[in-house]
Design an enzyme around this catalytic site. Sequence first.
Site, PDB file in Angstrom:
ATOM      1  N   VAL A 169       8.332  -8.186  -4.842  1.00  0.00           N
ATOM      2  CA  VAL A 169       7.827  -7.454  -4.540  1.00  0.00           C
ATOM      3  C   VAL A 169       7.327  -6.492  -5.330  1.00  0.00           C
ATOM      4  CG1 VAL A 169      10.524  -6.953  -3.636  1.00  0.00           C
ATOM      5  CG2 VAL A 169       9.481  -5.816  -5.851  1.00  0.00           C
ATOM      6  N   CYS A 170       5.860  -5.955  -4.508  1.00  0.00           N
ATOM      7  CA  CYS A 170       5.259  -5.590  -5.627  1.00  0.00           C
ATOM      8  C   CYS A 170       5.248  -4.664  -6.765  1.00  0.00           C
ATOM      9  CB  CYS A 170       4.284  -4.406  -5.126  1.00  0.00           C
ATOM     10  SG  CYS A 170       2.756  -3.509  -4.979  1.00  0.00           S
ATOM     11  N   PRO A 171       5.013  -5.312  -8.422  1.00  0.00           N
ATOM     12  CA  PRO A 171       3.012  -5.864  -8.261  1.00  0.00           C
ATOM     13  C   PRO A 171       3.353  -7.454  -8.650  1.00  0.00           C
ATOM     14  CG  PRO A 171       3.945  -4.648 -10.049  1.00  0.00           C
ATOM     15  CD  PRO A 171       5.211  -4.656  -9.652  1.00  0.00           C
ATOM     16  N   TYR A 226       4.048 -11.482   1.091  1.00  0.00           N
ATOM     17  CA  TYR A 226       4.165  -9.692   0.621  1.00  0.00           C
ATOM     18  C   TYR A 226       2.371  -9.921   0.559  1.00  0.00           C
ATOM     19  CZ  TYR A 226       5.351  -5.343  -1.555  1.00  0.00           C
ATOM     20  OH  TYR A 226       5.979  -3.773  -1.689  1.00  0.00           O
ATOM     21  N   ARG A 231      -4.727  -8.804  -2.438  1.00  0.00           N
ATOM     22  CA  ARG A 231      -4.764  -8.158  -3.485  1.00  0.00           C
ATOM     23  C   ARG A 231      -5.207  -9.623  -4.822  1.00  0.00           C
ATOM     24  NH1 ARG A 231      -2.167  -3.418  -5.394  1.00  0.00           N
ATOM     25  NH2 ARG A 231       0.397  -4.858  -4.605  1.00  0.00           N
TER      26      ARG A 231
END
Lengths: 91, 364
Positions: free
Chosen positions: A28-30, A55, A61
């Site tokens: 998961v982020c980041p 994701y 990104r």
Amino acid sequence: MLNHTVNVNWCCFQVKKVTATLDLRGEVCPLPELKSRRMIRKMRSGEVLKIIIDYSMSADRIPRIMKSYGHEVLSVKKIENAVWEILVRSK
Amino acid sequence: MIDLLTAFPGISLGIILGFVLQRGRFCMNSAFRDIPVFKDYTLLKAVVLAVVFEMIIFHLLALMDIVSLSPPELFWPGAIIGGFLFGIGMAFAAGCASGTTYRVGEGMMGSLMALLGLIIGGYTTENGILSVLVNNPDLGLRSTQFRIAAADGSSLTLGNVFGTSLTPILTWGIVILLTGASIILLVWKAYLPWKKKGNKIDRNHLLERIFKGGGWKWWITGIAIGLIGSIAIICTTVIVEMGSCNAYPLGFIGGWNGLLGYIITGADTALSWSVFLVIGVVMGAFIAANIAGEFKLRAPKDGKVLFLQFVGGTMMGIGAVFAGGCNISNTLIGVPQLSVASIITTIFIILGVWVKNYSYWLEK
């Protein structure tokens, strides 16, 4: 025969092209961005990193961040439902 | 009995908001964290554009007497501690209140854990064992002794901070200044470089870009969120005037708290505008993710991440009640109304995110 030759060449090219693969499904982020950044910094110029993610935000990104660091984004492909494959060539 | 005049527009706008959040990948955790960690300002630009867009629309609508503004009240310890706790929480939860909610619609189980934490943390702080931390007359973070108001007793805004006589000049001065600066920046830093590259809007693939493919451009997301916020404030003004119930344009913590309240008590009064809105957001994100081929039930591969997302969500829920609202109700609705409480809360949310991500920030 011609098709066969073309396929073989394409396969060899593919094998040679990808230097390292990062399977970041389930991150998961980041972390998808951070782990991709850590990996590409260890790679030599011209080497190709394959990143696999699930994701959605990172599908936009990671290419953006890689470009901002001067790396070349070769492709961004959705390979199945909610799974993306990104190819980046190290600067 | 369910109030259809609240339910129908609430769910409808929620579906549109969920769709936009999913397609625009709109998450303030990423927007604030990406500044120091990746030097990436894309999502931040979407947030700023949405805030400025709403700022001008809200004040124009108020000037025309179409809406009544209701800036959040300032309880300074609540704004500071709540904002900071919320910021750290959303960094652990890997998503802000809106990011977490739309990712549930994408099928992400980690975000569902964060959402459960947010609901439990929020409800216990609003109505349960932790409510003493908020309402205690002596030490409660939102007790009246900590309230700072304008000279006329109304909520403190940048417009009335130096006295109510200066309110119109200050308010419009700030709105016009920020709007002008944003338009100049938008043209100079976004439109002209985009035009220089020879880009054009591809009308043939417009529908495909809206529903499928990668996320939307930041400026489309920013304007869309700004528009939704503006429609929401009109809807809630009408609902309040009709006496249906108290309603705040966009807010996730109130919605989730209300939903849990309804589940526990069965009282229809708990079903506010915000409840229908958050239900709609999950539905909208689910629809968007399905159309785009991005829906899949999936979980973090490390169980520790799942647990930390739950803990982060709980911190967000507690922090949001301390601060009188989540990042959406403060940053997206309070800041455009120039609320000092929302500005302070937003600053401390950003600080919380930066503190949690400090080690990533230092990575070379």
